[in-house]
Design a protein around this motif. Structure first.
Motif, mmCIF file in Angstrom:
data_model
loop_
_atom_site.group_PDB
_atom_site.id
_atom_site.type_symbol
_atom_site.label_atom_id
_atom_site.label_comp_id
_atom_site.label_asym_id
_atom_site.label_seq_id
_atom_site.Cartn_x
_atom_site.Cartn_y
_atom_site.Cartn_z
ATOM 1 N N LEU A 125 0.827 -1.211 0.000
ATOM 2 C CA LEU A 125 0.000 0.000 0.000
ATOM 3 C C LEU A 125 0.859 1.258 0.000
ATOM 4 O O LEU A 125 2.012 1.244 0.452
ATOM 5 N N ASP A 126 0.268 2.363 -0.479
ATOM 6 C CA ASP A 126 0.970 3.646 -0.385
ATOM 7 C C ASP A 126 0.861 4.152 1.057
ATOM 8 O O ASP A 126 0.182 3.553 1.893
ATOM 9 N N SER A 127 1.511 5.240 1.366
ATOM 10 C CA SER A 127 1.633 5.668 2.765
ATOM 11 C C SER A 127 0.290 6.048 3.377
ATOM 12 O O SER A 127 0.036 5.756 4.548
ATOM 13 N N VAL A 128 -0.595 6.676 2.609
ATOM 14 C CA VAL A 128 -1.895 7.082 3.157
ATOM 15 C C VAL A 128 -2.769 5.855 3.416
ATOM 16 O O VAL A 128 -3.371 5.717 4.485
ATOM 17 N N LYS A 144 -1.705 2.829 3.782
ATOM 18 C CA LYS A 144 -1.035 2.017 4.806
ATOM 19 C C LYS A 144 -1.370 2.544 6.199
ATOM 20 O O LYS A 144 -1.657 1.783 7.112
ATOM 21 N N SER A 145 -1.366 3.857 6.339
ATOM 22 C CA SER A 145 -1.700 4.467 7.623
ATOM 23 C C SER A 145 -3.143 4.161 8.008
ATOM 24 O O SER A 145 -3.439 3.826 9.164
ATOM 25 N N ALA A 146 -4.061 4.235 7.042
ATOM 26 C CA ALA A 146 -5.465 3.938 7.314
ATOM 27 C C ALA A 146 -5.646 2.466 7.672
ATOM 28 O O ALA A 146 -6.415 2.134 8.586
ATOM 29 N N ALA A 147 -4.953 1.585 6.980
ATOM 30 C CA ALA A 147 -5.059 0.151 7.269
ATOM 31 C C ALA A 147 -4.520 -0.161 8.657
ATOM 32 O O ALA A 147 -5.121 -0.936 9.409
ATOM 33 N N LEU A 148 -3.404 0.444 9.020
ATOM 34 C CA LEU A 148 -2.829 0.193 10.343
ATOM 35 C C LEU A 148 -3.707 0.776 11.442
ATOM 36 O O LEU A 148 -3.812 0.196 12.527
ATOM 37 N N ASP A 149 -4.345 1.911 11.186
ATOM 38 C CA ASP A 149 -5.272 2.477 12.160
ATOM 39 C C ASP A 149 -6.459 1.557 12.377
ATOM 40 O O ASP A 149 -6.919 1.367 13.502
ATOM 41 N N THR A 150 -6.966 0.971 11.297
ATOM 42 C CA THR A 150 -8.082 0.036 11.405
ATOM 43 C C THR A 150 -7.677 -1.195 12.215
ATOM 44 O O THR A 150 -8.423 -1.641 13.099
ATOM 45 N N LEU A 151 -6.511 -1.727 11.927
ATOM 46 C CA LEU A 151 -6.033 -2.890 12.675
ATOM 47 C C LEU A 151 -5.783 -2.545 14.137
ATOM 48 O O LEU A 151 -6.025 -3.365 15.030
#
Length: 57
Positions: free
Chosen positions: A12-15, A17-24
């Motif tokens: 994923l791109d940085s934005v 990736k950040s959203a995915a990690l926040d969800t996790l």
């Protein structure tokens, strides 16, 4: 919820990736918040329960 793997997150791109990690992160925090709340309620119940005094003699 989406099923994230390490390979998918790395692609994923940085934005995103950040959203995915926040969800996790939220998926991990919520059960621990519930467990903490339950432990707090149990501690209050034990504190307020009429337990006998311990005689050390």
């Amino acid at each position: 919820m989406k099923d994230y793997t390490a390979d998918k997150i790395a692609a994923l791109d940085s934005v995103a990736k950040s959203a995915a990690l926040d969800t996790l992160d939220l998926q991990l925090q919520i059960p621990y918040l519930y467990m903490g709340l339950i432990m707090f309620i149990l501690a209050i119940l034990v504190k307020l329960s009429p337990l006998p005094e311990i005689d050390l003699d």
